[in-house]
Design a protein around this motif. Structure first.
Motif, PDB file in Angstrom:
ATOM      1  N   MET A  72       0.836  -1.207   0.000  1.00 40.82           N
ATOM      2  CA  MET A  72       0.000   0.000   0.000  1.00 40.82           C
ATOM      3  C   MET A  72       0.866   1.250   0.000  1.00 40.82           C
ATOM      4  N   HIS A  73       1.944   1.243   0.778  1.00 38.73           N
ATOM      5  CA  HIS A  73       2.839   2.398   0.776  1.00 38.73           C
ATOM      6  C   HIS A  73       3.487   2.566  -0.597  1.00 38.73           C
ATOM      7  N   LEU A 112      -5.760   7.689  -6.268  1.00 39.55           N
ATOM      8  CA  LEU A 112      -5.059   8.254  -5.121  1.00 39.55           C
ATOM      9  C   LEU A 112      -6.024   8.490  -3.954  1.00 39.55           C
ATOM     10  N   VAL A 113      -7.202   8.980  -4.250  1.00 43.73           N
ATOM     11  CA  VAL A 113      -8.214   9.173  -3.195  1.00 43.73           C
ATOM     12  C   VAL A 113      -8.600   7.824  -2.596  1.00 43.73           C
ATOM     13  N   LEU A 128      -7.945   6.630   1.208  1.00 47.25           N
ATOM     14  CA  LEU A 128      -9.030   6.173   2.089  1.00 47.25           C
ATOM     15  C   LEU A 128      -8.718   4.793   2.672  1.00 47.25           C
ATOM     16  N   GLY A 129      -8.128   3.908   1.859  1.00 47.39           N
ATOM     17  CA  GLY A 129      -7.707   2.601   2.365  1.00 47.39           C
ATOM     18  C   GLY A 129      -6.632   2.738   3.436  1.00 47.39           C
ATOM     19  N   HIS A 130      -5.701   3.647   3.212  1.00 41.62           N
ATOM     20  CA  HIS A 130      -4.620   3.914   4.159  1.00 41.62           C
ATOM     21  C   HIS A 130      -5.188   4.443   5.484  1.00 41.62           C
ATOM     22  N   VAL A 131      -6.112   5.386   5.384  1.00 40.01           N
ATOM     23  CA  VAL A 131      -6.764   5.931   6.579  1.00 40.01           C
ATOM     24  C   VAL A 131      -7.561   4.829   7.284  1.00 40.01           C
ATOM     25  N   GLY A 132      -8.270   4.026   6.509  1.00 42.79           N
ATOM     26  CA  GLY A 132      -9.035   2.927   7.097  1.00 42.79           C
ATOM     27  C   GLY A 132      -8.148   1.950   7.850  1.00 42.79           C
TER      28      GLY A 132
END
Length: 180
Positions: A91-92, A150-151, A155-159
């Motif tokens: 993900m990163h 990117l959005v 959102l996946g990263h924040v989740g």
């Protein structure tokens, strides 16, 4: 502490992280507002600012990546499985790739459209290619698709961060925040 440690990110990494989030979000909003403007001098001026912020973003992303490469990365919690660690690293990687693609596709779109990219009127990016309407349209399509990806990735990263904080109740989110 400026540098990262085995248990937390340093102030430089945290500042890059949150500054890039704010700048990327602002650029996405600005880009969508720009697309809605009618042709005219206001749109040209807004496009110039959007390109300037995109160039600044590209520079900050490069600096952030360099900082990441010369610093250690805090360890994941012991409860992290190998699959979760691979997904987090992936993900990163996806986020970095998308953050690079967004300004690069914008620069390519402008240059292939025969429009130089000025950075706040201080200097212009070197022209690397001739005017090519087909390539400009392809770059425009990539630029449009990447902001959506990117959005979604953000959102996946924040989740995932919220999952770590509220479900797993570990320190992952606290590693990247400024509080105790």
């Amino acid at each position: 502490m400026l540098k990262n440690t085995a248990i937390s990110y340093g102030i430089v990494a945290k500042t890059f992280h949150w500054l890039l989030l704010l700048m990327l979000a602002s650029s996405i909003v600005m880009g969508n507002l720009l697309a809605a403007l009618p042709k005219g001098p206001e749109k040209l001026q807004a496009a110039g600012m959007h390109k300037s912020f995109g160039a600044l973003l590209l520079a900050l992303i490069l600096l952030r990546l360099l900082w990441r490469l010369i610093n250690e990365t805090p360890k994941l919690p012991d409860s992290t499985t190998m699959v979760q660690a691979i997904l987090a690293k992936g993900m990163h990687g996806v986020l970095y790739l998308l953050m690079f693609l967004q300004p690069l596709s914008g620069i390519l779109m402008s240059q292939a459209g025969g429009i130089p990219v000025s950075v706040f009127g201080l200097f212009e990016f070197p022209i690397l290619l001739d005017k090519n309407p087909g390539l400009a349209e392809l770059a425009r399509s990539i630029h449009r698709a990447v902001w959506i990806l990117l959005v979604l990735a953000t959102l996946g990263h924040v989740g995932a961060a919220l999952h770590h904080h509220f479900i797993k109740k570990d320190h992952v989110l606290k590693q990247m925040t400024f509080g105790k």
